[in-house]
Design a protein around this motif. Sequence first.
Motif, PDB file in Angstrom:
ATOM      1  N   GLU A 194       0.832  -1.211   0.000  1.00 38.54           N
ATOM      2  CA  GLU A 194       0.000   0.000   0.000  1.00 38.54           C
ATOM      3  C   GLU A 194       0.865   1.259   0.000  1.00 38.54           C
ATOM      4  O   GLU A 194       0.564   2.233  -0.701  1.00 38.54           O
ATOM      5  CB  GLU A 194      -0.930  -0.011   1.207  1.00 38.54           C
ATOM      6  CG  GLU A 194      -2.063  -1.023   1.072  1.00 38.54           C
ATOM      7  CD  GLU A 194      -2.873  -1.190   2.344  1.00 38.54           C
ATOM      8  OE1 GLU A 194      -4.030  -1.659   2.243  1.00 38.54           O
ATOM      9  OE2 GLU A 194      -2.360  -0.862   3.439  1.00 38.54           O
ATOM     10  N   LEU A 195       1.963   1.239   0.756  1.00 38.39           N
ATOM     11  CA  LEU A 195       2.859   2.397   0.760  1.00 38.39           C
ATOM     12  C   LEU A 195       3.590   2.525  -0.567  1.00 38.39           C
ATOM     13  O   LEU A 195       3.841   3.650  -1.036  1.00 38.39           O
ATOM     14  CB  LEU A 195       3.864   2.283   1.914  1.00 38.39           C
ATOM     15  CG  LEU A 195       3.279   2.351   3.327  1.00 38.39           C
ATOM     16  CD1 LEU A 195       4.390   2.375   4.368  1.00 38.39           C
ATOM     17  CD2 LEU A 195       2.377   3.573   3.495  1.00 38.39           C
ATOM     18  N   LEU A 196       3.909   1.400  -1.192  1.00 42.16           N
ATOM     19  CA  LEU A 196       4.530   1.463  -2.518  1.00 42.16           C
ATOM     20  C   LEU A 196       3.572   2.089  -3.528  1.00 42.16           C
ATOM     21  O   LEU A 196       4.007   2.784  -4.461  1.00 42.16           O
ATOM     22  CB  LEU A 196       4.933   0.057  -2.991  1.00 42.16           C
ATOM     23  CG  LEU A 196       6.121  -0.596  -2.269  1.00 42.16           C
ATOM     24  CD1 LEU A 196       6.418  -1.959  -2.879  1.00 42.16           C
ATOM     25  CD2 LEU A 196       7.364   0.297  -2.334  1.00 42.16           C
ATOM     26  N   GLY A 197       2.281   1.868  -3.344  1.00 41.76           N
ATOM     27  CA  GLY A 197       1.288   2.499  -4.212  1.00 41.76           C
ATOM     28  C   GLY A 197       1.306   4.008  -4.063  1.00 41.76           C
ATOM     29  O   GLY A 197       1.165   4.746  -5.055  1.00 41.76           O
ATOM     30  N   VAL A 198       1.469   4.486  -2.836  1.00 45.63           N
ATOM     31  CA  VAL A 198       1.577   5.931  -2.596  1.00 45.63           C
ATOM     32  C   VAL A 198       2.803   6.486  -3.309  1.00 45.63           C
ATOM     33  O   VAL A 198       2.745   7.536  -3.972  1.00 45.63           O
ATOM     34  CB  VAL A 198       1.672   6.215  -1.076  1.00 45.63           C
ATOM     35  CG1 VAL A 198       1.964   7.689  -0.827  1.00 45.63           C
ATOM     36  CG2 VAL A 198       0.387   5.808  -0.379  1.00 45.63           C
ATOM     37  N   ILE A 199       3.924   5.765  -3.193  1.00 44.91           N
ATOM     38  CA  ILE A 199       5.176   6.214  -3.825  1.00 44.91           C
ATOM     39  C   ILE A 199       5.028   6.256  -5.345  1.00 44.91           C
ATOM     40  O   ILE A 199       5.511   7.186  -6.007  1.00 44.91           O
ATOM     41  CB  ILE A 199       6.336   5.287  -3.419  1.00 44.91           C
ATOM     42  CG1 ILE A 199       6.546   5.357  -1.908  1.00 44.91           C
ATOM     43  CG2 ILE A 199       7.615   5.649  -4.155  1.00 44.91           C
ATOM     44  CD1 ILE A 199       7.469   4.287  -1.358  1.00 44.91           C
ATOM     45  N   ALA A 200       4.336   5.280  -5.903  1.00 42.67           N
ATOM     46  CA  ALA A 200       4.131   5.249  -7.354  1.00 42.67           C
ATOM     47  C   ALA A 200       3.373   6.490  -7.820  1.00 42.67           C
ATOM     48  O   ALA A 200       3.682   7.080  -8.871  1.00 42.67           O
ATOM     49  CB  ALA A 200       3.381   3.987  -7.751  1.00 42.67           C
ATOM     50  N   THR A 201       2.395   6.916  -7.029  1.00 43.21           N
ATOM     51  CA  THR A 201       1.647   8.121  -7.367  1.00 43.21           C
ATOM     52  C   THR A 201       2.526   9.360  -7.294  1.00 43.21           C
ATOM     53  O   THR A 201       2.460  10.250  -8.160  1.00 43.21           O
ATOM     54  CB  THR A 201       0.446   8.297  -6.407  1.00 43.21           C
ATOM     55  OG1 THR A 201      -0.408   7.154  -6.510  1.00 43.21           O
ATOM     56  CG2 THR A 201      -0.351   9.537  -6.735  1.00 43.21           C
ATOM     57  N   VAL A 202       3.366   9.418  -6.270  1.00 45.96           N
ATOM     58  CA  VAL A 202       4.292  10.555  -6.125  1.00 45.96           C
ATOM     59  C   VAL A 202       5.219  10.619  -7.340  1.00 45.96           C
ATOM     60  O   VAL A 202       5.414  11.697  -7.940  1.00 45.96           O
ATOM     61  CB  VAL A 202       5.128  10.416  -4.839  1.00 45.96           C
ATOM     62  CG1 VAL A 202       6.243  11.469  -4.797  1.00 45.96           C
ATOM     63  CG2 VAL A 202       4.244  10.544  -3.610  1.00 45.96           C
ATOM     64  N   MET A 203       5.800   9.504  -7.716  1.00 43.92           N
ATOM     65  CA  MET A 203       6.786   9.495  -8.808  1.00 43.92           C
ATOM     66  C   MET A 203       6.134   9.743 -10.162  1.00 43.92           C
ATOM     67  O   MET A 203       6.745  10.292 -11.072  1.00 43.92           O
ATOM     68  CB  MET A 203       7.567   8.180  -8.817  1.00 43.92           C
ATOM     69  CG  MET A 203       8.305   7.859  -7.521  1.00 43.92           C
ATOM     70  SD  MET A 203       9.148   9.287  -6.742  1.00 43.92           S
ATOM     71  CE  MET A 203      10.270   9.808  -8.031  1.00 43.92           C
ATOM     72  N   ALA A 204       4.867   9.350 -10.298  1.00 46.88           N
ATOM     73  CA  ALA A 204       4.158   9.614 -11.558  1.00 46.88           C
ATOM     74  C   ALA A 204       3.970  11.098 -11.786  1.00 46.88           C
ATOM     75  O   ALA A 204       3.827  11.542 -12.934  1.00 46.88           O
ATOM     76  CB  ALA A 204       2.807   8.904 -11.548  1.00 46.88           C
ATOM     77  N   ASN A 205       3.971  11.873 -10.702  1.00 48.68           N
ATOM     78  CA  ASN A 205       3.788  13.324 -10.807  1.00 48.68           C
ATOM     79  C   ASN A 205       5.064  14.106 -10.584  1.00 48.68           C
ATOM     80  O   ASN A 205       5.018  15.339 -10.436  1.00 48.68           O
ATOM     81  CB  ASN A 205       2.727  13.763  -9.780  1.00 48.68           C
ATOM     82  CG  ASN A 205       1.340  13.243 -10.106  1.00 48.68           C
ATOM     83  OD1 ASN A 205       0.642  13.758 -10.972  1.00 48.68           O
ATOM     84  ND2 ASN A 205       0.934  12.183  -9.412  1.00 48.68           N
ATOM     85  N   TRP A 206       6.194  13.413 -10.541  1.00 54.33           N
ATOM     86  CA  TRP A 206       7.464  14.087 -10.304  1.00 54.33           C
ATOM     87  C   TRP A 206       7.875  14.884 -11.541  1.00 54.33           C
ATOM     88  O   TRP A 206       7.792  14.389 -12.654  1.00 54.33           O
ATOM     89  CB  TRP A 206       8.546  13.067  -9.958  1.00 54.33           C
ATOM     90  CG  TRP A 206       9.820  13.723  -9.496  1.00 54.33           C
ATOM     91  CD1 TRP A 206      10.974  13.832 -10.204  1.00 54.33           C
ATOM     92  CD2 TRP A 206      10.051  14.380  -8.259  1.00 54.33           C
ATOM     93  NE1 TRP A 206      11.921  14.502  -9.479  1.00 54.33           N
ATOM     94  CE2 TRP A 206      11.379  14.855  -8.257  1.00 54.33           C
ATOM     95  CE3 TRP A 206       9.262  14.615  -7.137  1.00 54.33           C
ATOM     96  CZ2 TRP A 206      11.933  15.555  -7.207  1.00 54.33           C
ATOM     97  CZ3 TRP A 206       9.801  15.305  -6.071  1.00 54.33           C
ATOM     98  CH2 TRP A 206      11.127  15.776  -6.107  1.00 54.33           C
ATOM     99  N   PRO A 207       8.294  16.130 -11.382  1.00 51.24           N
ATOM    100  CA  PRO A 207       8.651  16.961 -12.548  1.00 51.24           C
ATOM    101  C   PRO A 207       9.902  16.443 -13.255  1.00 51.24           C
ATOM    102  O   PRO A 207      10.849  15.987 -12.606  1.00 51.24           O
ATOM    103  CB  PRO A 207       8.907  18.340 -11.925  1.00 51.24           C
ATOM    104  CG  PRO A 207       9.275  18.072 -10.504  1.00 51.24           C
ATOM    105  CD  PRO A 207       8.459  16.881 -10.105  1.00 51.24           C
ATOM    106  N   SER A 208       9.885  16.495 -14.561  1.00 44.24           N
ATOM    107  CA  SER A 208      11.041  16.080 -15.355  1.00 44.24           C
ATOM    108  C   SER A 208      11.624  17.280 -16.068  1.00 44.24           C
ATOM    109  O   SER A 208      10.926  18.276 -16.338  1.00 44.24           O
ATOM    110  CB  SER A 208      10.644  15.003 -16.367  1.00 44.24           C
ATOM    111  OG  SER A 208       9.605  15.477 -17.212  1.00 44.24           O
ATOM    112  N   ALA A 209      12.915  17.201 -16.338  1.00 41.96           N
ATOM    113  CA  ALA A 209      13.606  18.339 -16.978  1.00 41.96           C
ATOM    114  C   ALA A 209      13.129  18.532 -18.404  1.00 41.96           C
ATOM    115  O   ALA A 209      12.744  17.596 -19.062  1.00 41.96           O
ATOM    116  CB  ALA A 209      15.098  18.095 -16.943  1.00 41.96           C
TER     117      ALA A 209
END
Length: 221
Positions: free
Chosen positions: A206-221
């Motif tokens: 469940e916590l890995l699911g939270v992390i996946a959401t965070v990384m999906a919205n992480w800004p890219s250069a």
Amino acid sequence: MGELVDMDTDAMNELETVVEMTSSIKSRGRPRQFDHDQALDKALDVFWKRGYEGASLSELTDALGINRPSLYAAFGNKEELFRKALDRYIAGPVAYASAALQQPTARKVVETFLTDSALLLTDPKTPHGCMLVQGALTCGEGAQAISKLLADCRNSFQDALRLRLERAKLDGDLPVSADAAGLARYVATIHQGMSVQGTSGATHDELLGVIATVMANWPSA
């Protein structure tokens, strides 16, 4: 002459037996040496589970297997014991936080930090949740110094993360328009929320699911 040699040999054997018995008795009667590091590990476990104010002196002395005068002699007061246990926590179980800052990209820094956090927060071998977060939640007015100490520790990592993200902007790893301070606070907030979730019984997946959401919205250069 032979009889004298035999008598001397018998006497020597008896003397050696007496020495061995005396040494054994002394060894059994001698108290075991106090293991300072082991005692700190036990204190850390209590504080991690109970927080600073939630951990009573009786609970601490029971866990360490010593009485109050011995605790004071070895560690000072309860606050000093907590500070030493906290140092051990930062240098041990959460040493991964500082290590994550060495990852080659900002994305990898954040992903590694949060992923390693998820492992610790749900590890069945340790208390769930983060001691830096849980300890602060249980601090009342009588433990303001401890509350500030924990806040300083959390802010210290947040500042270190902000500096790492600022460097990522200079390296072209993050957009120039990225708010390094805002992103660092965002990651810290996610981590603190994960800690509360872990304490409440959230699973590793469940916590890995939270992390996946965070990384999906992480800004890219």
